[in-house]
Write an enzyme that holds these catalytic residues in place. Structure first.
Site, short mmCIF file in Angstrom:
data_model
loop_
_atom_site.label_atom_id
_atom_site.label_comp_id
_atom_site.label_asym_id
_atom_site.label_seq_id
_atom_site.Cartn_x
_atom_site.Cartn_y
_atom_site.Cartn_z
N LYS A 37 0.85 -1.19 0.00
CA LYS A 37 0.00 0.00 0.00
C LYS A 37 0.88 1.24 0.00
CE LYS A 37 -2.31 1.47 3.84
NZ LYS A 37 -2.08 2.92 3.92
N ASP A 64 -3.53 4.36 -1.55
CA ASP A 64 -4.41 4.78 -0.46
C ASP A 64 -4.33 6.30 -0.28
OD1 ASP A 64 -5.72 5.06 2.01
OD2 ASP A 64 -4.02 4.33 3.16
N LYS A 66 -7.25 8.11 -0.03
CA LYS A 66 -8.50 8.48 0.68
C LYS A 66 -9.07 9.78 0.11
CE LYS A 66 -7.16 6.33 5.08
NZ LYS A 66 -5.73 6.03 4.84
N ASP A 69 -13.35 15.14 -1.71
CA ASP A 69 -13.48 16.51 -2.23
C ASP A 69 -14.83 16.57 -2.94
OD1 ASP A 69 -12.84 19.11 -3.36
OD2 ASP A 69 -10.74 18.60 -3.03
N THR A 123 -10.09 4.59 11.61
CA THR A 123 -9.94 3.83 12.85
C THR A 123 -9.34 4.68 13.97
OG1 THR A 123 -7.94 2.95 11.87
CG2 THR A 123 -9.82 1.51 11.87
N ARG A 213 3.48 -0.29 10.66
CA ARG A 213 4.65 -0.20 11.55
C ARG A 213 5.02 -1.50 12.22
NH1 ARG A 213 2.02 4.93 14.33
NH2 ARG A 213 0.23 3.73 13.62
O1 C5P Z 1 1.45 1.48 11.04
P1 C5P Z 1 0.04 1.03 11.04
O2 C5P Z 1 -0.11 -0.47 10.89
O3 C5P Z 1 -0.78 1.58 12.19
O4 C5P Z 1 -0.53 1.66 9.71
C1 C5P Z 1 -1.86 1.65 9.38
C2 C5P Z 1 -1.98 2.02 7.93
O5 C5P Z 1 -3.34 1.92 7.57
C3 C5P Z 1 -1.56 3.45 7.59
O6 C5P Z 1 -0.98 3.43 6.30
C4 C5P Z 1 -2.85 4.22 7.56
O7 C5P Z 1 -2.85 5.30 6.66
C5 C5P Z 1 -3.82 3.16 7.09
N1 C5P Z 1 -5.18 3.35 7.59
C6 C5P Z 1 -6.20 3.29 6.69
N2 C5P Z 1 -7.49 3.48 7.09
C7 C5P Z 1 -7.77 3.69 8.37
C8 C5P Z 1 -6.73 3.69 9.31
C9 C5P Z 1 -5.42 3.51 8.87
O8 C5P Z 1 -5.96 3.07 5.50
N3 C5P Z 1 -9.04 3.80 8.74
#
Ligand code: C5P
Length: 233
Positions: A37, A64, A66, A69, A123, A213
């Protein structure tokens, strides 16, 4: 009880700045087992050329960004990324029905196979945040109502927290994809599962899990990959 993970069910988040850092992670990954991603951090620094480079190394890419707009802007922005040979990309469902319709329409017009998923509720937000923003529904209600109109309009699935996977699947069917971010390795003692564990995500029926991470900041990355690999069938 142990879990089994399908090939390419794990999506590794390349949340980093440089090509050098990306190469170091991709060197550890087999493109037949993992997808990757690319998010705002990397894309804003290196742009489309990093997608081409990753594709050339054989990896399927989830871009990704997101997008959120007015419908016209999101549709035009999508038009500019759809030629990048993406496996998946995403928009914010909080952009509203018209924005989602314009996005689905753009993908149809473009005529390629890129999957479009919608972010329900980040999240990182809880019910208190929803109230502060001014949403009158809580996280769960907003997740389900946005997933519903997204599905009705024709998106392929949603990005949603682990807590909502089972409900999304039971309400909208197994074919409606759920991507779960924020995944951590399960604890050793599986009787003490914690929210956000890989174990839970797979058990609850997530189609794809995003690992960031947990791998990219790990001291011993080989060991983390070894643990993942041992679960992949
Ligand atoms: O490092 P970590 O595992 O917390 O990263 C989560 C990844 O998921 C990040 O790239 C973040 O942008 C993405 N994310 C997402 N949608 C969310 C929460 C986190 O795509 N609702």
């Amino acid at each position: 009880m142990t879990i089994k993970i399908n090939k390419k069910q794990i999506i590794v988040a390349l949340d980093m700045d440089s090509e050098h850092e990306v190469e170091a992670i991709l060197d550890l990954l087999d493109p037949s087992l993992y997808r990757v991603k690319v998010g705002k951090q990397l894309f804003m620094n290196l742009g489309p050329k990093i997608i081409k480079k990753i594709n050339n190394l054989g990896f399927e890419v989830f871009l990704d960004l997101k997008l959120h707009d007015i419908p016209n802007t999101v549709s035009k922005a999508l038009g500019n990324i759809l030629s990048l040979n993406l496996w998946m990309t995403n928009i914010h469902l909080s952009g509203g029905k018209e924005m989602v319709e314009a996005s689905v329409q753009k993908i149809k017009e473009f005529g390629n196979e890129t999957l479009l998923v919608g972010v329900t509720v980040l999240t990182s937000l809880n019910d208190k945040n929803m109230e502060e923003i001014g949403f009158y529904k809580n996280v769960e209600e907003t997740t389900l109502s946005s997933a519903k109109f997204g599905k009705d309009i024709g998106i392929d699935g949603v990005v949603a927290s682990l807590d909502n996977v089972s409900e999304i699947k039971s309400n909208f069917g197994n074919d409606f994809l759920v991507v779960t971010p924020g995944i951590r390795m399960q604890q050793d003692d599986q009787d003490q599962k914690r929210s956000g564990s890989l174990f839970d995500a797979i058990q609850f029926g997530s189609d794809f899990v995003v690992i960031g991470r947990e791998l990219t900041q790990a001291k011993d990355k080989d060991e983390v990959i070894h643990q993942f690999n041992s679960l992949i069938v």
